[in-house]
Design a protein around this motif. Structure first.
Motif, PDB file in Angstrom:
ATOM      1  N   THR A  72      54.309  43.992  27.934  1.00 15.67           N
ATOM      2  CA  THR A  72      54.728  42.940  28.035  1.00 15.67           C
ATOM      3  C   THR A  72      54.875  42.474  27.439  1.00 15.67           C
ATOM      4  O   THR A  72      55.005  42.412  27.418  1.00 15.67           O
ATOM      5  CB  THR A  72      54.077  42.587  28.665  1.00 15.67           C
ATOM      6  OG1 THR A  72      54.526  42.000  28.893  1.00 15.67           O
ATOM      7  CG2 THR A  72      54.404  42.826  29.340  1.00 15.67           C
ATOM      8  N   ALA A  84      57.453  41.745  24.522  1.00 14.59           N
ATOM      9  CA  ALA A  84      57.574  40.483  23.865  1.00 14.59           C
ATOM     10  C   ALA A  84      56.240  39.859  23.652  1.00 14.59           C
ATOM     11  O   ALA A  84      55.976  38.744  23.959  1.00 14.59           O
ATOM     12  CB  ALA A  84      58.454  39.563  24.672  1.00 14.59           C
ATOM     13  N   ALA A 106      59.503  47.096  29.251  1.00  8.23           N
ATOM     14  CA  ALA A 106      59.055  45.806  29.716  1.00  8.23           C
ATOM     15  C   ALA A 106      58.014  45.762  30.784  1.00  8.23           C
ATOM     16  O   ALA A 106      58.080  44.952  31.649  1.00  8.23           O
ATOM     17  CB  ALA A 106      60.243  45.018  30.160  1.00  8.23           C
ATOM     18  N   LEU A 116      57.769  36.339  26.645  1.00  5.14           N
ATOM     19  CA  LEU A 116      56.841  37.127  27.445  1.00  5.14           C
ATOM     20  C   LEU A 116      55.452  36.503  27.460  1.00  5.14           C
ATOM     21  O   LEU A 116      54.794  36.449  28.500  1.00  5.14           O
ATOM     22  CB  LEU A 116      56.760  38.557  26.927  1.00  5.14           C
ATOM     23  CG  LEU A 116      55.814  39.462  27.698  1.00  5.14           C
ATOM     24  CD1 LEU A 116      56.169  39.537  29.174  1.00  5.14           C
ATOM     25  CD2 LEU A 116      55.796  40.862  27.094  1.00  5.14           C
ATOM     26  N   LEU A 162      64.072  40.052  24.890  1.00  9.00           N
ATOM     27  CA  LEU A 162      63.013  40.571  24.038  1.00  9.00           C
ATOM     28  C   LEU A 162      62.864  39.673  22.821  1.00  9.00           C
ATOM     29  O   LEU A 162      63.856  39.226  22.249  1.00  9.00           O
ATOM     30  CB  LEU A 162      63.354  41.988  23.569  1.00  9.00           C
ATOM     31  CG  LEU A 162      63.269  43.107  24.603  1.00  9.00           C
ATOM     32  CD1 LEU A 162      63.894  44.386  24.039  1.00  9.00           C
ATOM     33  CD2 LEU A 162      61.819  43.369  24.984  1.00  9.00           C
ATOM     34  N   ASP A 205      64.718  41.408  28.658  1.00  8.42           N
ATOM     35  CA  ASP A 205      63.323  41.805  28.853  1.00  8.42           C
ATOM     36  C   ASP A 205      63.026  41.705  30.348  1.00  8.42           C
ATOM     37  O   ASP A 205      62.783  40.630  30.887  1.00  8.42           O
ATOM     38  CB  ASP A 205      62.400  40.888  28.050  1.00  8.42           C
ATOM     39  CG  ASP A 205      60.959  41.392  28.023  1.00  8.42           C
ATOM     40  OD1 ASP A 205      60.544  42.058  28.990  1.00  8.42           O
ATOM     41  OD2 ASP A 205      60.252  41.112  27.032  1.00  8.42           O
ATOM     42  N   TRP A 247      56.146  49.193  28.906  1.00 10.83           N
ATOM     43  CA  TRP A 247      56.315  48.076  28.033  1.00 10.83           C
ATOM     44  C   TRP A 247      56.481  48.647  26.694  1.00 10.83           C
ATOM     45  O   TRP A 247      56.059  49.692  26.401  1.00 10.83           O
ATOM     46  CB  TRP A 247      55.064  47.278  27.967  1.00 10.83           C
ATOM     47  CG  TRP A 247      54.979  46.377  29.045  1.00 10.83           C
ATOM     48  CD1 TRP A 247      55.189  46.571  30.344  1.00 10.83           C
ATOM     49  CD2 TRP A 247      54.616  45.045  28.901  1.00 10.83           C
ATOM     50  NE1 TRP A 247      54.980  45.453  31.001  1.00 10.83           N
ATOM     51  CE2 TRP A 247      54.615  44.520  30.137  1.00 10.83           C
ATOM     52  CE3 TRP A 247      54.279  44.235  27.795  1.00 10.83           C
ATOM     53  CZ2 TRP A 247      54.297  43.214  30.344  1.00 10.83           C
ATOM     54  CZ3 TRP A 247      53.950  42.968  28.028  1.00 10.83           C
ATOM     55  CH2 TRP A 247      53.976  42.466  29.308  1.00 10.83           C
ATOM     56  N   SER A 255      56.193  43.943  22.511  1.00 10.72           N
ATOM     57  CA  SER A 255      57.126  43.077  23.185  1.00 10.72           C
ATOM     58  C   SER A 255      57.587  43.816  24.398  1.00 10.72           C
ATOM     59  O   SER A 255      58.705  43.820  24.763  1.00 10.72           O
ATOM     60  CB  SER A 255      58.290  42.766  22.290  1.00 10.72           C
ATOM     61  OG  SER A 255      59.098  41.814  22.815  1.00 10.72           O
ATOM     62  N   ASN A 265      57.739  45.050  27.863  1.00  6.20           N
ATOM     63  CA  ASN A 265      57.373  45.200  28.254  1.00  6.20           C
ATOM     64  C   ASN A 265      57.175  45.386  27.016  1.00  6.20           C
ATOM     65  O   ASN A 265      57.125  45.716  26.265  1.00  6.20           O
ATOM     66  CB  ASN A 265      57.357  45.720  29.358  1.00  6.20           C
ATOM     67  CG  ASN A 265      56.739  45.534  30.166  1.00  6.20           C
ATOM     68  OD1 ASN A 265      56.446  44.732  29.953  1.00  6.20           O
ATOM     69  ND2 ASN A 265      56.568  46.231  30.990  1.00  6.20           N
TER      70      ASN A 265
END
Length: 410
Positions: free
Chosen positions: A3, A5, A21, A218, A274, A284, A386, A403, A405
């Motif tokens: 996750t 980001a 992601a 994120l 992202l 993302d 991710w 990032s 995911n």
């Protein structure tokens, strides 16, 4: 999820994946990115290497299936509980459960989503209590949680931990270290209303000494769920929720975070992007899914539905995965669909519940009837794992981020 980001002062190795992601905030720093792929156990959802996201994706899958009216196989649940360490935490994945866990490699993201999954399933109170005890024992002095114990805290991990406490009926305002709670740690990472318009209300991945927080999509999407008093799964909201207000210093951190998410989604055609150093700009999907969950919990289901409509039209390949169903991605979409009243059995032409069910052991019961249609789309607005940072280095000024995911789906 993360996750997943995940941002902040982070170093990414050359093997860090991009465009994914759903995984946790950071990858397990003890694993070697050059190790041979691990074959997933039969009880695990998804067929990809589980080294970095085994517990994460299993927890999201169990939560999503339970929410969709599917009783998962006992073997799937037993696999998750069997991954727990003696001290109550979970690592990202234990290939050999007969070997004692390495405390530094235990994973707050895995622990947080495992706790929420077992609460959703019911009947696992002792295991949940041990997980909560681990979270309490591994809180940082500033009230935050790190991906792995002993490292600087981050917004994603802290948000997931707070949500897990709340799911386990533990008041997060009563869980503190040196007088600081997780919610206070999150508020300290939030950009103020006097910052640039595209930053206001967003949360940084990690604190950077001497500089104001820089919003990360994120990190904000996952942490906002905790700020809004939420946990997994998020129940569907009403179709007439008001739009978030403009950033206001007198407003709650949850409302200002919701405003950031709504503005950022709208600016990008109802999805988040992202936000990783060096990453090619791309949607993302995980962050967008978590943003929808957080907006519903904050009381803005119409705005959330716009993002979910975008996911229904664009996230099919992410959930399907390059090597077969991505269990974490599919589960995250099921949770986002259910939260917004969309039908996960007919999501962009795909039966997500069937797709997820077939990615693991045969369930004890079939899926329940499809959900009713949800709130309308917002007017005027709207990979596989991710970027589960493979071999992220935790140190040098900050924890590694994925990032991805996330998560985390987290």
């Amino acid at each position: 999820m993360r996750t997943p980001a995940r941002t902040g002062a982070a170093l990414l190795t050359a093997t860090l994946l991009t465009g994914l992601a759903t995984g946790p905030a950071l990858a397990d720093a003890t694993a070697s990115p050059s190790a041979a792929p691990v074959a997933p156990p039969a009880a695990l959802y998804g067929k990809g290497d589980p080294t970095y996201d085994g517990v994460w994706r299993q927890s999201l899958a169990l939560t999503a299936l339970t929410t969709a009216g599917v009783a998962p196989a006992d073997a799937a649940v037993d696999w998750l509980t069997g991954q727990q360490c003696a001290d109550g935490g979970w690592p990202s994945f234990r290939a050999d459960t007969a070997t004692a866990c390495t405390a530094a490699a235990e994973d707050s993201n895995a622990t947080a989503v495992a706790v929420q999954a077992l609460v959703a399933l019911g009947g696992h109170q002792d295991t949940v209590d041990k997980g909560v005890a681990w979270l309490k024992a591994n809180q940082n002095a500033d009230g935050s949680w790190a991906y792995n114990p002993g490292n600087p805290g981050d917004a994603d991990s802290t948000g997931l931990a707070v949500s897990a406490l709340r799911a386990a009926k533990t008041d997060p305002t009563a869980v503190a270290r040196s007088g600081r709670t997780g919610l206070q740690a999150l508020a300290a990472l939030q950009a103020g209303c006097d910052t640039a318009a595209d930053q206001r209300g967003g949360l940084a991945y990690q604190a950077t000494a001497g500089t104001a927080p820089t919003a990360n999509p994120l990190a904000t999407a996952q942490a906002a769920l905790a700020l809004a008093g939420g946990e997994l799964p998020v129940p569907a909201g009403s179709p007439d929720g008001a739009a978030p207000k403009a950033c206001d210093a007198s407003a709650t951190p949850a409302e200002n975070a919701a405003g950031y998410l709504d503005r950022t989604l709208s600016a990008n055609g109802e999805h988040l992007m992202l936000a990783m150093p060096g990453a090619t700009p791309a949607p993302d999907f995980a962050a967008t899914s978590w943003a929808a969950l957080s907006l519903v919990r904050a009381g803005h289901p119409v705005q959330a539905k716009a993002a979910v409509d975008w996911l229904a039209a664009n996230a099919g390949s992410w959930a399907k995965g390059a090597k077969g169903t991505d269990a974490a991605a599919t589960a995250t979409l099921v949770l986002a669909a259910r939260a917004t009243g969309a039908d996960p059995h007919a999501f962009g032409g795909t039966d997500l519940v069937k797709q997820l069910t077939e990615a693991g052991p045969a369930p004890k019961t079939p899926a329940a009837a499809p959900a009713a249609a949800g709130p309308g789309k917002k007017s005027g607005g709207s990979s596989s794992m991710w970027t589960i940072g493979v071999g992220l280095l935790i140190g040098l000024g900050g924890g590694l981020l994925i990032s991805l995911n996330r998560k985390r789906a987290k």
